[in-house]
Design an enzyme around this catalytic site. Structure first.
Site, short mmCIF file in Angstrom:
data_model
loop_
_atom_site.label_atom_id
_atom_site.label_comp_id
_atom_site.label_asym_id
_atom_site.label_seq_id
_atom_site.Cartn_x
_atom_site.Cartn_y
_atom_site.Cartn_z
N ASP A 5 -6.65 -2.55 3.93
CA ASP A 5 -6.25 -3.69 3.10
C ASP A 5 -6.69 -5.02 3.68
O ASP A 5 -6.09 -6.05 3.42
CB ASP A 5 -4.73 -3.67 2.94
CG ASP A 5 -4.23 -2.31 2.56
OD1 ASP A 5 -4.47 -1.90 1.43
OD2 ASP A 5 -3.62 -1.63 3.40
N ASP B 281 0.89 -1.16 0.00
CA ASP B 281 0.00 0.00 0.00
C ASP B 281 0.93 1.22 0.00
O ASP B 281 2.10 1.10 0.37
CB ASP B 281 -0.85 -0.05 1.28
CG ASP B 281 -1.76 1.16 1.41
OD1 ASP B 281 -2.24 1.62 0.38
OD2 ASP B 281 -1.96 1.62 2.55
#
Length: 1230
Positions: free
Chosen positions: A875, A487
């Protein structure tokens, strides 16, 4: 009914979900059951044990196939590669006591619900099964089992308000309660006796029990006792650990099981409030949320008012989240489809804490119970802990195959033993005992325990480094990772954003940039108002809490949030509004304060948020902030500057995070709560761009360089702008300066079912223009490469540029970048291109949580071992789906991911890979050692069986306990090597180097033992009958000793010494036992691999000291002449020359073994040469694809557009179904 029972015998449960199962119907048959009971008795429970291990055999033996409608037993099978079976009994729930007459049920609200469709007439019973704590009932109309405990998905927004807005009647609630069961996530503490029985019935311990019984029968008392003690200790530790986990989980969930709640009841059309315990709640109940902190006991849809919730229990992140009420949209779409990905903005999840409620004009905050018990978000997390997904890793499959080979090996030994002893006229009972003994020798009972020790030590080392693991079996998989998805925000870059500048816009022209921190404060105006109110911040525990971006933006204004209880706003009734006022340091403003009346929270799908605000005593206005491209599209064209795109590109190309701001005035007299988002977010006036600086973390670049050097791919998966993401990828070293980036854009063609895909190179050719523009803006570049820009090259670009790009592409130095929208369209319309794009895809921007999970799965389909590193909250799905999910959450263990790093830094990624590689190599070393140890002992015993001899009790005890157990415990202490090498350890046991190593070492052991066994018989001092003939000193001492006439298996007296000869003493026994014992030490040393994956063996001080100590004891036994010691160990005295000969044999074996291991097995260039010679290529999908694309001169296409066929593959299910089905936190994708 005339239906084919075989046809209705099978169905699917939870179709398309993560826990999808196949379900088969069976009916118990009396005569079959009677035969099985007879089988249990005759087999002394063995058949019952077999059925316990194999529930499908139990069902097939006891029952006959039938339709699911008639079934009283169902057999379930998972649809994954493991195909695990489980057996469930069908139960009946009676509702006759609740339904006295036809008028009682079904009520209007219930006609189309599963509750009315499940009740069988006239018996008024409901047929149900319970699978993994979730109840399913039989729908008599749909002829299938359906989940209960959740509100049906088909309800529209308006239907939810109409049907459940005034609460359920008592009768409806009672029926639902009986069918759904209590609203509790009940994890009872498992009784110790249950855990004990379950552990003891493990096949490993059953084998141990068989071994122990055999050893007692053969008078191997000491070893049998030692194994019992070790097994009991192991069982005790496992049971204690499981019990602790059970208690921990029970305590974690019990707090939410009994909370006092207020519900709204519908009594003869009148609504009345009632207080009750939360375990009485049912789906459809109307919950009334009071002011103050409240723990949520269920999942609920907010239908009036607004809430601020702390969802850290689910996400590991303590940023408060704003929830808004479900709109009263009057359409035919189910509520979840109508709200699309934003449906979670209206759902309050179980286990989360409501920290603030804001009532609307109705005066109360109400929510409809959506899911109860284990169907809730929290229940789903608890179930994922109770029923973890099994890991499919080659090592574990190969381990079972290896054990099968050892069992086959043991079978050969059994046949040999039977032949030898039967031909020599031994008693049948003795022959059976000896042949069964071979199994316990050939199959090492300590193998599973030895394999887990390495994992336990690695877990401990990781914990010391601040990496916590809740799924230890995944540690070995980390050793195979070759692609890591990162990320961006908070992972590669700093979590906090710094406000860098503001670019205001007036009369569709950008004004001078306002830099931060500035000497002069920002003037009062629409842009300032937007910064003051367009956020979802709350005051919680005395601090302003919320999204870091919002906090920075609001702090720059020097205003404060007035968190007093409620504010009467003119024309808004008793609305509870958040009011912001100028702080002590704020510049003078012409208003007393601004009230935020209504929020449309940030949405990943929409990439924006909006608020309706009103100056105290002024008019209502709408303020919107979000992705600049999105905000500009919502604005009136005449308000957006003509140079908007070039200005946006200027900042995003430098890695800045850019936010667009817009506003509009609302008509007077309109209630803000009744406006839809579409009405509010239209015809806006563009206000300008907010520029945030998101710096790379200090450790990002070195870590990515280390991974790149180790041949591990890095991929960025972010919710941010694509230009910003590409620049950050370049600055971080993911994309090197010489490599080219190709932007892949896919779009749906309006008015048709087809789509187009275009490849545009992003070229660094406008640097000078940028620098000039930068100086004009007062923007100095921060690094020479700051303008590694991303401008699309037009078709008329000069040939030199085209040639330069082509040259880079020909050498494979290119990267694809695409947005989430393009990814989704490619997955739907250009499925055949997706693997090719993923092979060089490095930047995936504007990705939603569902798309992140889907991307990870697509990489896995290409045979990559995928790691995912993110911040837990954004996530969740991807962290769970990846082979190794690493959450950078501050919490000690995020439930979402197998690994959690205490320090929010990606430095944990190479650390985890290092430890994973070391653990994997340790597992292989351990496997090889255990296989060799059992084979060495097996060969020695079979050699001695030839003479009707065997090892003595203490000889077995010494080898098994003093040597192997100690080595098994200490061999795994070796730590990971600090440098990551550019290749991975093998992932399977059945690999040529490993098999060759085992086979050659078995041959060396066999040769040495056979050589010793044969040569000792050729010695001049050798006597088959007189075991003292070799040592004259002993002979002289034994003047009156009687000759030993036979060396059978039965004990004989030793004459004058009065010592017992139990029949094991012989020169062959002494030679073979000493050679095999020291051979175990040789293989332990040779197999203890150091570099390149583990530290050198000498760093494992405990292991080296153990080996030296064991070798010292063994050499002492070789050269000592202590009668009592030799007698105890069934050894006999041999001449010194023979002892030296044995040491020479062992030295030769050590040299040969070490030479082969180092020069052949560990010789990587040799194996690479062999692969090249025999043209062996990796079978991995991505490797095959790489080879194919190298031959394809037309790939990648440049400045070309392809069109798809009109048929699209639907991937709706796969885009978001791999995370927690009931909760999936959206990414802050601004």
């Amino acid at each position: 009914m005339g239906e084919n029972p075989a046809k209705n015998h099978y169905a699917q449960l939870n179709q398309g979900e993560e826990n999808e199962m196949e379900i088969f119907g069976y009916k118990t048959q009396g005569c079959r059951k009677a035969l099985c009971i007879a089988g249990y008795i005759l087999s002394c429970g063995t058949l019952l044990l077999l059925f316990y291990w194999k529930p499908e055999w139990d069902v097939w033996a006891n029952c006959t196939r039938c339709s699911l409608e008639e079934a009283d037993i169902v057999l379930l099978r998972t649809t994954d590669e493991f195909r695990i079976y489980s057996r469930k009994t069908v139960t009946w729930i009676s509702v006759s006591a609740l339904i006295k007459s036809r008028l009682d049920y079904p009520a209007t609200a219930e006609e189309d619900s599963v509750f009315s469709k499940a009740i069988m007439k006239p018996s008024l019973q409901v047929k149900s099964i319970q699978v993994q704590r979730i109840r399913y009932v039989w729908n008599i109309y749909a002829k299938q089992f359906q989940k209960v405990g959740a509100l049906e998905d088909h309800h529209t927004c308006s239907a939810i308000h109409a049907k459940f807005g005034s609460g359920l009647t008592c009768n409806e609630r009672n029926v639902r309660k009986v069918i759904c069961g209590p609203n509790t996530i009940d994890v009872p503490v498992i009784p110790i006796w249950k855990l004990l029985i379950k552990e003891v019935l493990n096949p490993f311990y059953v084998f141990q029990l068989f071994s122990v019984c055999l050893w007692f029968a053969e008078d191997y008392m000491e070893y049998a006792t030692a194994i019992i003690i070790m097994s009991l200790l192991s069982i005790f530790l496992t049971v204690y650990d499981l019990r602790q986990q059970s208690v921990k989980l029970h305590r974690l969930v019990e707090s939410h099981n009994n909370i006092m709640v207020t519900v709204c009841r519908n009594k003869e059309g009148e609504s009345c409030f009632q207080e009750l315990e939360s375990h009485h709640l049912v789906p459809g109940d109307m919950l009334v949320l009071k002011e103050g902190k409240t723990l949520l006991p269920c999942d609920a849809i907010l239908i009036s008012g607004q809430c601020i919730v702390n969802e850290s229990m689910l996400t590991g992140e303590s940023i408060p989240v704003t929830k808004t009420h479900l709109p009263q949209a009057d359409n035919f779409k189910p509520w979840r489809m109508h709200c699309a990905e934003d449906y979670k903005k209206h759902v309050l999840f179980c286990g989360t804490e409501v920290i603030q409620t804001k009532a609307d004009d109705t005066g109360v905050v109400k929510a409809v119970v959506l899911r109860t018990g284990f169907n809730t978000a929290k229940g789903d997390l608890v179930r994922s802990i109770l029923y973890p997904k099994p890991m499919n890793f080659k090592l574990y499959r190969d381990a079972l195959r290896f054990l099968m080979c050892l069992i086959a090996f043991a079978a050969i030994g059994m046949i040999y033993t039977v032949c030898v002893f039967a031909l020599n006229g031994e008693e049948a009972g003795e022959v059976v005992k000896k042949s069964l003994d071979v199994i316990t020798i050939a199959v090492p009972p300590a193998l599973p325990a030895a394999l887990t020790t390495g994992i336990i030590y690695t877990q401990r080392r990781l914990k010391k480094k601040g990496i916590f693991c809740i799924s230890p079996q995944r540690i070995n998989v980390c050793g195979q990772l070759n692609l890591i998805c990162f990320d961006k925000t908070g992972t590669l870059t700093e979590d906090g954003l710094d406000l860098w500048g503001l670019l205001p816009c007036e009369r569709n022209c950008f004004q001078d940039i306002h830099s931060f921190p500035a000497d002069h404060s920002l003037p009062w105006g629409p842009v300032f108002r937007a910064m003051v109110v367009c956020h979802s911040l709350v005051v919680w525990e005395g601090k302003i809490q919320g999204d870091p971006l919002d906090v920075k933006m609001f702090e720059a204004t020097n205003w404060v949030i007035d968190d007093s209880s409620g504010h009467q706003i003119e024309g808004q009734g008793s609305t509870h509004a958040t009011v912001v006022r100028p702080g002590p340091k704020a510049s003078s403003a012409p208003v007393e304060g601004v009230a935020i009346l209504h929020q449309f929270p940030f949405s990943s799908a929409l990439q924006r948020m909006s608020v309706i605000a009103q100056e105290i005593g002024g008019e209502q206005q709408v303020f919107t902030k979000g992705a600049p491209e999105v905000v500009a599209m919502l604005c009136r064209a005449e308000t957006v500057p003509l140079n908007f795109e070039s200005k946006l590109l200027l900042y995003t190309a430098q890695g800045f995070r850019v936010i667009g701001l817009a506003c509009k005035s609302l008509q007077a007299g309109k209630q803000s709560t009744h406006l839809t988002r579409e009405e509010v977010e239209s015809d806006l006036t563009f206000l300008g761009l907010l520029i945030m600086e998101n710096r790379l973390k200090r450790e990002t670049k070195p870590v990515l360089e280390e991974l790149s050097a180790a041949g591990i791919r890095s991929v960025m998966v972010t919710g941010d702008n694509i230009q910003t993401a590409v620049t950050v990828a370049r600055n971080a070293g993911m994309i090197s300066a010489t490599n080219r980036v190709i932007l892949v854009e896919a779009n749906k063609i309006p008015g048709s079912f087809s789509a187009s895909i275009t490849w545009k190179p992003l070229e660094e050719n406008k640097t000078e223009d940028y620098r000039g523009l930068a100086k004009a803006m007062g923007l100095e570049p921060r690094s020479p490469r700051v303008f590694a820009s991303a401008l699309p090259v037009q078709d008329d670009s000069p040939p030199t540029t085209e040639q330069r790009i082509r040259l880079a592409l020909a050498s494979g130095q290119y990267h694809f970048a695409m947005s989430g929208k393009s990814y989704q369209i490619v997955a739907q319309h250009f499925r055949h291109l997706l693997p090719k794009l993923l092979l060089n895809g490095t930047v995936f921007a504007r990705m939603s949580p569902g798309q992140k999970s889907s991307l990870v799965e697509e990489f896995q389909k290409l045979d990559y071992f995928v790691g995912m590193c993110g911040d837990g909250a954004n996530d969740c799905g991807a962290l769970k789906v990846a082979h190794a999910g690493i959450s950078l959450s501050e919490q000690e263990a995020s439930v979402a991911s197998p690994f959690t790093s205490r320090t929010p830094s990606i430095a944990c990624v190479p650390e985890l890979i290092r430890e994973g590689r070391a653990a994997l190599v340790t597992s292989f070393c351990m496997f090889k050692y255990m296989a060799l140890y059992s084979t060495i002992q097996y060969l020695g015993v079979l050699l001695l069986y030839w003479q009707l001899n065997a090892f003595g009790n203490y000889q077995f005890l010494f080898q098994d306990l003093a040597i192997t157990t100690v080595i098994g415990v200490t061999m795994s202490f070796t730590g990971a090597y600090p440098k990551l090498v550019p290749y991975r350890p093998p992932s399977q046991l059945i690999s040529p180097p490993l098999l060759l190593s085992v086979v050659l070492n078995i041959l060396f052991s066999l040769s040495m033992q056979v050589f010793g066994f044969v040569v000792v018989q050729e010695q001049p001092w050798y006597s088959k009958t007189d075991i003292y003939s070799a040592c004259l000193s002993v002979n002289n001492h034994m003047e009156n000793s009687s000759s030993i006439s036979s060396l059978g298996l039965h004990g004989m007296r030793e004459g004058a010494h009065g010592q017992t000869d139990n029949g094991y003493k012989s020169y062959e026994n002494t030679t073979v036992w000493l050679l095999s014992t020291i051979n175990c030490l040789i293989v332990a040393l040779v197999f203890s691999k150091g570099r390149p994956f583990r530290q050198p063996i000498y760093t494992n001080y405990v292991f080296i000291l153990v080996l030296i100590g064991q070798l010292g004891i063994c050499l002492f036994l070789v050269f000592a002449d202590i009668d009592d010691l030799y007698s105890k160990l069934d050894l006999v005295c041999t001449p010194t020359t023979w002892r030296i000969s044995m040491v020479i044999m062992l030295a030769v074996t050590l040299a040969a073994s070490f030479l082969v291991e180092e020069a052949v097995i560990e010789n990587r260039p040799l194996w690479l040469l062999l692969k090249k010679t025999f043209r062996y290529h990796s079978k991995s999908h991505y490797k095959r694809l790489q080879r194919a694309l190298e031959q394809d001169s037309a790939w990648p296409p440049l400045n070309e557009t392809f069109f798809s066929d009109s048929v699209a593959i639907s991937v709706e299910g796969s885009m978001g179904g791999h995370s927690n089905p009931t909760f999936d936190s959206n990414e802050d994708a601004l």
